[in-house]
Design an enzyme around this catalytic site. Sequence first.
Site, PDB file in Angstrom:
ATOM      1  N   PHE A 188       9.945   4.753   8.126  1.00 41.72           N
ATOM      2  CA  PHE A 188       9.602   2.970   9.398  1.00 41.72           C
ATOM      3  C   PHE A 188       9.021   2.239   8.979  1.00 41.72           C
ATOM      4  CE2 PHE A 188       5.656   5.153   7.671  1.00 41.72           C
ATOM      5  CZ  PHE A 188       4.693   3.499   6.854  1.00 41.72           C
ATOM      6  N   LEU A 247       0.456  -0.601   0.033  1.00 44.36           N
ATOM      7  CA  LEU A 247       0.313  -0.439   0.232  1.00 44.36           C
ATOM      8  C   LEU A 247       1.095   0.945  -0.288  1.00 44.36           C
ATOM      9  CD1 LEU A 247      -2.554  -0.663   2.541  1.00 44.36           C
ATOM     10  CD2 LEU A 247      -2.562  -1.063  -0.061  1.00 44.36           C
ATOM     11  N   GLY A 248       1.666   1.318   1.115  1.00 39.19           N
ATOM     12  CA  GLY A 248       2.836   2.257   0.417  1.00 39.19           C
ATOM     13  C   GLY A 248       3.825   2.220   1.119  1.00 39.19           C
ATOM     14  N   ASP A 291       3.814  14.422  14.346  1.00 41.42           N
ATOM     15  CA  ASP A 291       4.572  14.091  13.634  1.00 41.42           C
ATOM     16  C   ASP A 291       3.087  14.104  12.680  1.00 41.42           C
ATOM     17  OD1 ASP A 291       5.458  13.906  11.109  1.00 41.42           O
ATOM     18  OD2 ASP A 291       6.115  11.325  11.135  1.00 41.42           O
TER      19      ASP A 291
END
Length: 619
Positions: free
Chosen positions: A341, A336-337, A457
């Site tokens: 991280f 998905l991405g 964040d």
Amino acid sequence: MPPLLFLPLVLVFFAAADASLTACRNATCGAMAVVYPFWLFNSNSPASALDCGYPGLGLRCVNNTLILPFRTHKYRVLAIEYSTHTISITDADMEYSSTNSSCPHLHANLTIDDRSWLQLASSVSNITFLYNCKSNVSWASAWKLSGCAAGSGNSSYVLLDGGVTGEAYGYECETVVMAPVLDAHKKTMAGVFGRLPPENRSFGEVLSAGFQLTYSAHSDKCSKCERTKGWCGYRHNETSTTMDFTCFCEEGSTKSHCGAKGLKRKLYAIAVASSILLLCLLLFASLFTLKKYRSRKISNDAPRIESFLQRNGTIHPKRYTYTQVKKMTKSFAEKLGQGGFGAVYKGSLSDGRQVAVKMLKDPKSDGDDFINEVASISRTSHVNVVTLLGFCLQGSKRALIYEYMTNGSLERYACKKNNSRGGISLTWEKLFDIAVGIARGLEYLHRGCNTRIVHFDIKPHNILLDQKFCPKISDFGMAKLCINKESIISIAGARGTIGYIAPEVYSKQFGAISSRSDVYSYGMMVLEMVGARERNVDANSESSSHYFPQWIYEHLDEYCISTSEMNGETTELVRKMIVVALWCIQVVPTNRPTMTRVIEMLEGSTSGLELPPKVLLSW
């Protein structure tokens, strides 16, 4: 790669230094060897051609036939006698056929000066051919050639004595060519004056038999070089532009012969190879130590994380094994991405619910990213905060399992770069609802939890949208837990994303770090949402060269009126979003509103909503 595997590479490296020179003595054309002082133009050797032989003695291999390009003409090589330093050649361009054997047609004289490496052999002398002469030649040593005349009354001749060529021009011949032949052939022709050469041999056959050239190229030095198992060559002098004889040896090159210098070069090569091998060993040892240290670090982190999970057993969600994670993602089939991280993959639980599985990269120094995520998000339960359904902690494998958000992240809709590529553009009403939803989620994190959470964040990438575009705050890897509601937070080093980080996070001179740091990030994100939605702002306009918050402060009314819907209700929504965002990005943290106040301003009327001081935007 183990260090011993580098040894063959080192040996190959040193062998390659002499491989090109070895190719010089292995050059062939057909069945004929080409060695010093000759060399091949079309050799596959990577060495410089002049390393192999003398200038002017380069040969070409054409259809397995050696050709000597000498002066402006080409000659076919019949043989090379290296022991006697002779080369036998014949004119490669001579027109001669068995049907016209009495009239070989030559094109060029062979003239050799004293500076050439090649000289006519003592067994060779010249004969002269005169083609298409208008006057008859009456010399006793001249034969008349049949089949050579080009016009009525013209004749062609061959003269045995090459010394009369100057007089031959007085006969108005079309072409006069001097050609070398072996003396034996010339004497045979002279002995049968008045007719063609004996034994049915034509002049064409005599010329095709060729003639000899001699060469002298440091023959004494080359003999000494070859006696010491070297091979001869010729290369540029290192200190001048001249060319010098060179003796190539297995261990390197010298100016005379192989010997003591080779031992020195071998010792030098061994020393260099040993140094490289030692460096490889040190590198391997360092990598091995680092890997072992990281493995030990992971194993040392695991008990601490396990202890945390046990202490908070009533809070954290379901734990999965790595095998179960692979099964739910079908071995990570759909990505998905990707972020700093790690990567996020789509998966499904056993009950059919779709999930997003975030696989963390190699753990950080103390596993804080994993603990922060599990500890903070496990304490939350809010419609605008993403739900953590499970996690995986198995050795170095760490994963977080979230509810799946159908519409992805806000970044797809709230960034100019994505909108400019044809992304989906949300309405002002929907953007406003999303801004309010994010504000409510942040208010919950700052005040609604038993343990206050500062996210650190907040940005479009970390705001996920469900099927109805309801926003949910995600990615708590940088989050900080605080027991006291308004306590000042102490962090080691700046955290967040450039462009959204509050000034006090990376410099204490701006103030103390607190939940107001999230307020600043929220304000910058809302301004980005506003700037991306309004496409009527020309990229080449004044706004493109100014700090956008400053520009929009100075052109607020103009900007609000320029919204595409052109109605009062939409203009009010846009104005509220901009004014609230400008308050949120105040440089001094205490001048920013709390998220509770932000919600009040967004849900209230714009009539009492004033702009913040302009001076604070110029930092």
